[in-house]
Motif scaffolding. Structure first.
Motif, PDB file in Angstrom:
ATOM      1  N   SER A   1       0.848  -1.195   0.000  1.00 42.52           N
ATOM      2  CA  SER A   1       0.000   0.000   0.000  1.00 42.52           C
ATOM      3  C   SER A   1       0.881   1.240   0.000  1.00 42.52           C
ATOM      4  O   SER A   1       2.053   1.197   0.400  1.00 42.52           O
ATOM      5  N   SER A   2       0.298   2.354  -0.399  1.00 45.12           N
ATOM      6  CA  SER A   2       0.998   3.634  -0.354  1.00 45.12           C
ATOM      7  C   SER A   2       0.963   4.182   1.066  1.00 45.12           C
ATOM      8  O   SER A   2      -0.122   4.354   1.648  1.00 45.12           O
ATOM      9  N   LEU A   3       2.126   4.452   1.632  1.00 45.39           N
ATOM     10  CA  LEU A   3       2.189   5.002   2.993  1.00 45.39           C
ATOM     11  C   LEU A   3       1.439   6.313   3.079  1.00 45.39           C
ATOM     12  O   LEU A   3       0.620   6.528   3.988  1.00 45.39           O
ATOM     13  N   ASN A   4       1.706   7.212   2.136  1.00 45.23           N
ATOM     14  CA  ASN A   4       1.102   8.546   2.220  1.00 45.23           C
ATOM     15  C   ASN A   4      -0.408   8.499   2.022  1.00 45.23           C
ATOM     16  O   ASN A   4      -1.153   9.239   2.690  1.00 45.23           O
ATOM     17  N   LYS A   5      -0.901   7.626   1.137  1.00 44.53           N
ATOM     18  CA  LYS A   5      -2.346   7.543   0.926  1.00 44.53           C
ATOM     19  C   LYS A   5      -3.045   7.007   2.163  1.00 44.53           C
ATOM     20  O   LYS A   5      -4.120   7.499   2.544  1.00 44.53           O
ATOM     21  N   LEU A   6      -2.462   5.999   2.791  1.00 43.62           N
ATOM     22  CA  LEU A   6      -3.062   5.482   4.016  1.00 43.62           C
ATOM     23  C   LEU A   6      -3.018   6.522   5.130  1.00 43.62           C
ATOM     24  O   LEU A   6      -4.003   6.687   5.886  1.00 43.62           O
TER      25      LEU A   6
ATOM     26  N   ASP B   1      -2.978   9.739   4.882  1.00 43.99           N
ATOM     27  CA  ASP B   1      -3.893  10.855   4.628  1.00 43.99           C
ATOM     28  C   ASP B   1      -5.291  10.585   5.168  1.00 43.99           C
ATOM     29  O   ASP B   1      -6.062  11.523   5.424  1.00 43.99           O
ATOM     30  N   GLN B   2      -5.646   9.334   5.351  1.00 40.45           N
ATOM     31  CA  GLN B   2      -6.984   8.972   5.810  1.00 40.45           C
ATOM     32  C   GLN B   2      -7.100   8.953   7.338  1.00 40.45           C
ATOM     33  O   GLN B   2      -8.187   8.745   7.876  1.00 40.45           O
ATOM     34  N   GLN B   3      -5.967   9.203   8.024  1.00 39.25           N
ATOM     35  CA  GLN B   3      -5.945   9.109   9.477  1.00 39.25           C
ATOM     36  C   GLN B   3      -6.030  10.487  10.136  1.00 39.25           C
ATOM     37  O   GLN B   3      -5.558  11.484   9.571  1.00 39.25           O
ATOM     38  N   PRO B   4      -6.583  10.562  11.341  1.00 38.15           N
ATOM     39  CA  PRO B   4      -6.575  11.841  12.065  1.00 38.15           C
ATOM     40  C   PRO B   4      -5.162  12.228  12.477  1.00 38.15           C
ATOM     41  O   PRO B   4      -4.330  11.363  12.782  1.00 38.15           O
ATOM     42  N   GLY B   5      -4.872  13.511  12.479  1.00 34.99           N
ATOM     43  CA  GLY B   5      -3.536  13.991  12.820  1.00 34.99           C
ATOM     44  C   GLY B   5      -3.464  14.690  14.159  1.00 34.99           C
ATOM     45  O   GLY B   5      -2.409  15.253  14.509  1.00 34.99           O
ATOM     46  N   ASP B   6      -4.567  14.673  14.927  1.00 34.08           N
ATOM     47  CA  ASP B   6      -4.582  15.429  16.177  1.00 34.08           C
ATOM     48  C   ASP B   6      -4.388  14.574  17.417  1.00 34.08           C
ATOM     49  O   ASP B   6      -4.373  15.090  18.539  1.00 34.08           O
ATOM     50  N   ARG B   7      -4.241  13.244  17.238  1.00 37.79           N
ATOM     51  CA  ARG B   7      -4.138  12.381  18.419  1.00 37.79           C
ATOM     52  C   ARG B   7      -3.680  10.988  18.006  1.00 37.79           C
ATOM     53  O   ARG B   7      -3.692  10.639  16.812  1.00 37.79           O
ATOM     54  N   LEU B   8      -3.291  10.193  19.003  1.00 39.63           N
ATOM     55  CA  LEU B   8      -2.983   8.787  18.789  1.00 39.63           C
ATOM     56  C   LEU B   8      -4.239   7.983  19.060  1.00 39.63           C
ATOM     57  O   LEU B   8      -4.766   7.976  20.176  1.00 39.63           O
ATOM     58  N   LEU B   9      -4.733   7.282  18.040  1.00 38.58           N
ATOM     59  CA  LEU B   9      -5.943   6.489  18.212  1.00 38.58           C
ATOM     60  C   LEU B   9      -5.744   5.338  19.188  1.00 38.58           C
ATOM     61  O   LEU B   9      -6.702   4.858  19.800  1.00 38.58           O
ATOM     62  N   SER B  10      -4.484   4.915  19.338  1.00 34.13           N
ATOM     63  CA  SER B  10      -4.212   3.805  20.262  1.00 34.13           C
ATOM     64  C   SER B  10      -4.398   4.204  21.708  1.00 34.13           C
ATOM     65  O   SER B  10      -4.593   3.347  22.581  1.00 34.13           O
ATOM     66  N   GLY B  11      -4.326   5.496  21.993  1.00 38.44           N
ATOM     67  CA  GLY B  11      -4.365   5.955  23.379  1.00 38.44           C
ATOM     68  C   GLY B  11      -3.142   5.569  24.163  1.00 38.44           C
ATOM     69  O   GLY B  11      -3.126   5.633  25.400  1.00 38.44           O
ATOM     70  N   ARG B  12      -2.083   5.187  23.483  1.00 38.33           N
ATOM     71  CA  ARG B  12      -0.880   4.687  24.150  1.00 38.33           C
ATOM     72  C   ARG B  12      -0.245   5.744  25.047  1.00 38.33           C
ATOM     73  O   ARG B  12      -0.070   6.903  24.636  1.00 38.33           O
ATOM     74  N   GLN B  13       0.126   5.352  26.245  1.00 36.24           N
ATOM     75  CA  GLN B  13       0.897   6.190  27.157  1.00 36.24           C
ATOM     76  C   GLN B  13       2.306   5.608  27.213  1.00 36.24           C
ATOM     77  O   GLN B  13       2.581   4.643  27.914  1.00 36.24           O
ATOM     78  N   ILE B  14       3.198   6.192  26.450  1.00 39.55           N
ATOM     79  CA  ILE B  14       4.552   5.654  26.306  1.00 39.55           C
ATOM     80  C   ILE B  14       5.341   5.886  27.589  1.00 39.55           C
ATOM     81  O   ILE B  14       5.373   7.000  28.124  1.00 39.55           O
TER      82      ILE B  14
END
Length: 629
Positions: free
Chosen positions: A182-187, A189-202
């Motif tokens: 798959s194209s990295l950039n195309k995938l 582009d479909q994701q939100p850029g304001d947060r981590l959907l995983s909710g991960r606390q590193i």
């Protein structure tokens, strides 16, 4: 963002910073939090610039800190959507590009990144990927000199997803690839850029990356980096170099190497400074070298870093006419800087080069010579704040003893620091590189001055360092030993004014067997993965020097290699003068005496001797003439 606590010029300044506990100086728990802080405090500042060409003919890519964080989130969310979790590795096989940084820092927010050297063979890449179990690979789809895309179909690894990057807008051929492509950039582009959907606390001790310790070592050796270690490296680099949002760096280091990723980039990002990527080829691109000073005039870097090989190449490029006044600090590392090269670079450019020491096992940086400190060539700087450095005397077997060396006394260099790696991936005995109380055994021989400056004097190990590339001599020896005529072999570093060292090899032949030196050199070259590790020449000897316990004595072979270096220069001089070969001088190198030139026929004039002495100055040895028969 990180800010310098105070200017650092001396060890006393380092000690003054240490009056504040490290826990009060560093609040960030992960590399992701560093980017959050820089976006929060310097969101509209330029973080990253990619130059598609060195001539300025193509439009550049520029990203603010706000845009960079958004893309990091999108990449992390893309990987999370593919099932990548905190313990999963993501391979990265890209040239220099902005997407490399998106993949690095988005990858660390989602899982564990594994930067890979594109020049490695398919077999070596497969072995490294198997070692980490990476199921996702981010790879370059456009044509390049490493042939990245062509290698993918031949990988012997369980890759499930390949995310490709193409600057040419191409859809790559996937007919021979089993993984989902798959194209990295195309995938992304479909994701939100304001947060981590995983909710991960590193967490600080979460693994951030697996870095290969050298592109030419005999077997995969992956160093495990934590978020805490990478954050500390960034913070310490900011303190030692005085980085701020007003700084800009042209970073031409490869991004599979710790120098390019951590002290070269993350340190700048953590301070809100700008990082410029000079084309996909970085400093390997001859156009970048040829137009370097014009790039400086255009992009106004304030801090620069390059290996000595690049510094030597820049001596061939005239900076006259270019405005280079923006540069306040020039640093080097990765391999030794000869006093001659340091002096020539200053004369040619006006810049004094400050040396540093970095290693993968210390998350990219160990010591730095800060701006304003004029140390002698060979001094690699001061220890970092809240780190410890000691020199341990060597025992009779060349191993570190329990006794600490006095100032200016040689011994094994050891560090204890917040950026010491967690160890090597796999079953490698920790006692071979760490003491029981956490000191890293570097294998380097050095001495500390009373001012706290570390001066390196050699290596206890036999690694050959060619322009910053760590070359394991066993790679060459194993290749030569596979030839049916070879009885024994040994590879060492021979002096080279450009690269510092180049690999050469000495062999003995089996009784009754025959092979030419050129045949053996070609055989070794065909069996060694990386071009930098292929021997410059192979010499056949009647026997190899041995120790009294039957081991090959490599210091003796290094002496022979040094002798050959000067012999080649003298022989060229004799041919030019038309001197009969029977009258040519004999040359011998001994560590205690330097070069001895036996010249009973008085073929070398005083002026020519002075020239020969200049030729070997970078080795740190003199030439003396003995004219009796």
């Amino acid at each position: 963002m990180f800010r310098p606590v105070r200017p650092v010029r001396t060890l006393a300044d380092v000690e003054a910073i240490e009056q504040t506990p490290l826990s009060a100086l560093i609040q960030a728990r992960s590399t992701y939090e560093l980017f959050q802080a820089s976006a929060r405090e310097n969101g509209e500042g330029v973080a990253l610039t990619f130059l598609p060409d060195a001539r300025g003919e193509l439009p550049v890519e520029r990203y603010t800190y706000a845009a960079l964080l958004a893309r990091i989130n999108q990449i992390a969310n893309t990987l999370h959507g593919l099932g990548v979790g905190p313990r999963d590795a993501i391979g990265i096989l890209l040239p220099g590009c902005a997407e490399y940084h998106f993949a690095l820092w988005g990858g660390e927010a989602a899982g564990i990144v594994q930067p890979l050297n594109p020049l490695l063979t398919v077999e070596k890449l497969s072995s490294l990927i198997k070692a980490t179990g990476a199921k996702v690979l981010i790879a370059w789809a456009d044509d390049d000199d490493a042939g990245i895309w062509r290698k993918l179909a031949r990988l012997d690894a369980d890759i499930r997803h390949i995310l490709y990057v193409s600057h040419e807008g191409r859809t790559p051929d996937t007919s021979d690839i089993a993984a989902q492509v798959s194209s990295l950039n195309k995938l992304a582009d479909q994701q939100p850029g304001d947060r981590l959907l995983s909710g991960r606390q590193i967490q600080p001790q979460d693994v951030a990356a697996y870095f290969h310790t050298g592109g030419t070592t005999g077997s995969p050796k992956l160093a495990v980096h934590t978020h805490a270690g990478q954050v500390y490296t960034a913070w310490a680099s900011v303190q030692m170099q005085g980085l701020s949002p007003t700084d800009c760096a042209i970073n031409g280091y490869p991004l599979f190497h710790v120098a390019g990723v951590l002290p070269g980039a993350l340190a700048c990002f953590s301070a809100g400074a700008e990082v410029v990527i000079p084309t996909a080829g970085l400093f390997r691109n001859k156009d970048v070298i040829n137009h370097f000073w014009r790039l400086v005039e255009t992009w106004r870097p304030t801090v620069m870093s390059a290996v000595p090989t690049v510094l030597a190449a820049l001596l061939e490029v005239d900076p006259a006419g270019a405005d280079t006044s923006s540069i306040r600090y020039f640093r080097t590392g990765a391999s030794p800087l000869s006093p001659e090269l340091a002096q020539r670079f200053k004369q040619h450019t006006g810049f004094r080069v400050h040396e540093s020491l970095g290693m993968t096992e210390m998350t990219g940086i160990s010591t730095i010579t800060p701006p304003g400190l004029e140390a002698q060539a060979g001094s690699v700087g001061l220890r970092l704040p809240h780190s410890q450095l000691r020199i341990m005397k060597l025992d009779a077997n060349g191993q570190p003893s329990a006794q600490e060396a006095a100032p200016h006394e040689s011994g094994m260099v050891q560090f204890r620091s917040p950026n010491i790696f967690q160890g090597y991936l796999g079953n490698i005995d920790r006692q071979t590189y760490l003491t029981d109380d956490g000191w890293l055994i570097t294998g380097d021989i050095g001495a500390l001055s009373t001012e706290g400056l570390l001066k390196l004097q050699g290596r206890a190990k036999d690694l050959i360092i060619r322009s910053g590339h760590n070359i394991d001599p066993q790679v060459i020896e194993q290749a030569l030993d596979s030839h049916p005529a070879v009885n024994s072999s040994a590879a060492v570093g021979a002096p080279d004014p450009y690269a510092g060292e180049v690999p050469v090899a000495f062999v003995t032949l089996k009784k009754g067997a025959w092979a030419s030196a050129e045949e053996l050199r070609a055989h070794a070259a065909s069996h060694v993965d990386e071009p930098p590790a292929r021997p410059r020449y192979v010499e056949i000897l009647p026997s190899l020097p041995m120790t009294n316990v039957g081991k090959i004595f490599k210091p003796g072979l290094r002496d022979i290699a040094k002798s050959r270096y000067l012999e080649n220069i003298v022989q060229a001089l004799m041919r030019q003068k038309g001197v009969a070969e029977s009258e040519w001088p004999n040359i011998k190198f001994e560590a205690s005496l330097g070069f001895t030139l036996h010249d009973p026929h008085f073929t070398v004039s005083d002026q020519e001797l002075a020239g020969l002495q200049r030729e070997v100055r970078f080795i740190g040895a003199d030439v003396r003439v003995v004219q009796q028969a």
